[in-house]
Design an enzyme around this catalytic site. Sequence first.
Site, short mmCIF file in Angstrom:
data_model
loop_
_atom_site.label_atom_id
_atom_site.label_comp_id
_atom_site.label_asym_id
_atom_site.label_seq_id
_atom_site.Cartn_x
_atom_site.Cartn_y
_atom_site.Cartn_z
N TYR A 16 0.84 -1.20 0.00
CA TYR A 16 0.00 0.00 0.00
C TYR A 16 0.88 1.25 0.00
CZ TYR A 16 -3.18 3.59 1.67
OH TYR A 16 -3.88 4.76 1.80
N GLU A 38 -11.13 4.34 5.06
CA GLU A 38 -10.64 5.27 6.10
C GLU A 38 -11.69 5.45 7.19
OE1 GLU A 38 -7.66 6.24 6.57
OE2 GLU A 38 -6.70 6.01 4.62
N TRP A 46 -4.62 1.07 10.83
CA TRP A 46 -4.75 0.89 9.39
C TRP A 46 -4.42 -0.55 9.01
CZ3 TRP A 46 -7.40 2.51 5.66
CH2 TRP A 46 -7.05 2.26 4.33
#
Length: 186
Positions: A16, A38, A46
């Site tokens: 990512y 998000e 995350w």
Amino acid sequence: MRECSWPGNNELMKQYHDREWCKPSHDDGYIFEMLNLEGAQAGLSWSTIINKREAYKKAFRNFDVDYCANLTDEELDQIKDGFPIIKNRMKIRAVRNNAVAFQKIQKEFGSFSAFLWSYVDGKPVINRWDSEGQMPAQSPLSEQLSKDMKKRGFQFVGPVIVYSFLQAVGLVDDHIAECPYHTDHR
């Protein structure tokens, strides 16, 4: 050169970071996906979300905005129970809510991307931090966008979430200055 350290040893986080984070996107599909991921992250790490990303994509048909906007309460409950995603009912229902608000902006501006990028006059904010500790959790830009999105009916779009979202879709480049993935080195 040294890379940002936040991905750690997690291969999905590293991919990512290297391929997506802080890279400008004008793709409404990707933008919608990141907005919802998000939002799902609120209060979590995350890495938790990135590890569940594929399940989210399956649950919400690759974050198809039209599909998400038309989900019934019953279908959302089936998604909650049938997929290994965050089981928070409010976050799951926010996907549908955000899809409806997203569609309204697409109609008004031609695309969500056009709406979003208007906040930075089409040019990403490129920061040059010496360390990750210098990065803010939010900014005047994320505060303004958060306020505007809330007025337009979006959920899970507080200024901290929105700041992460801005990084995710490349309106903000917060790679440390030495990172080979920083705009200056691409």
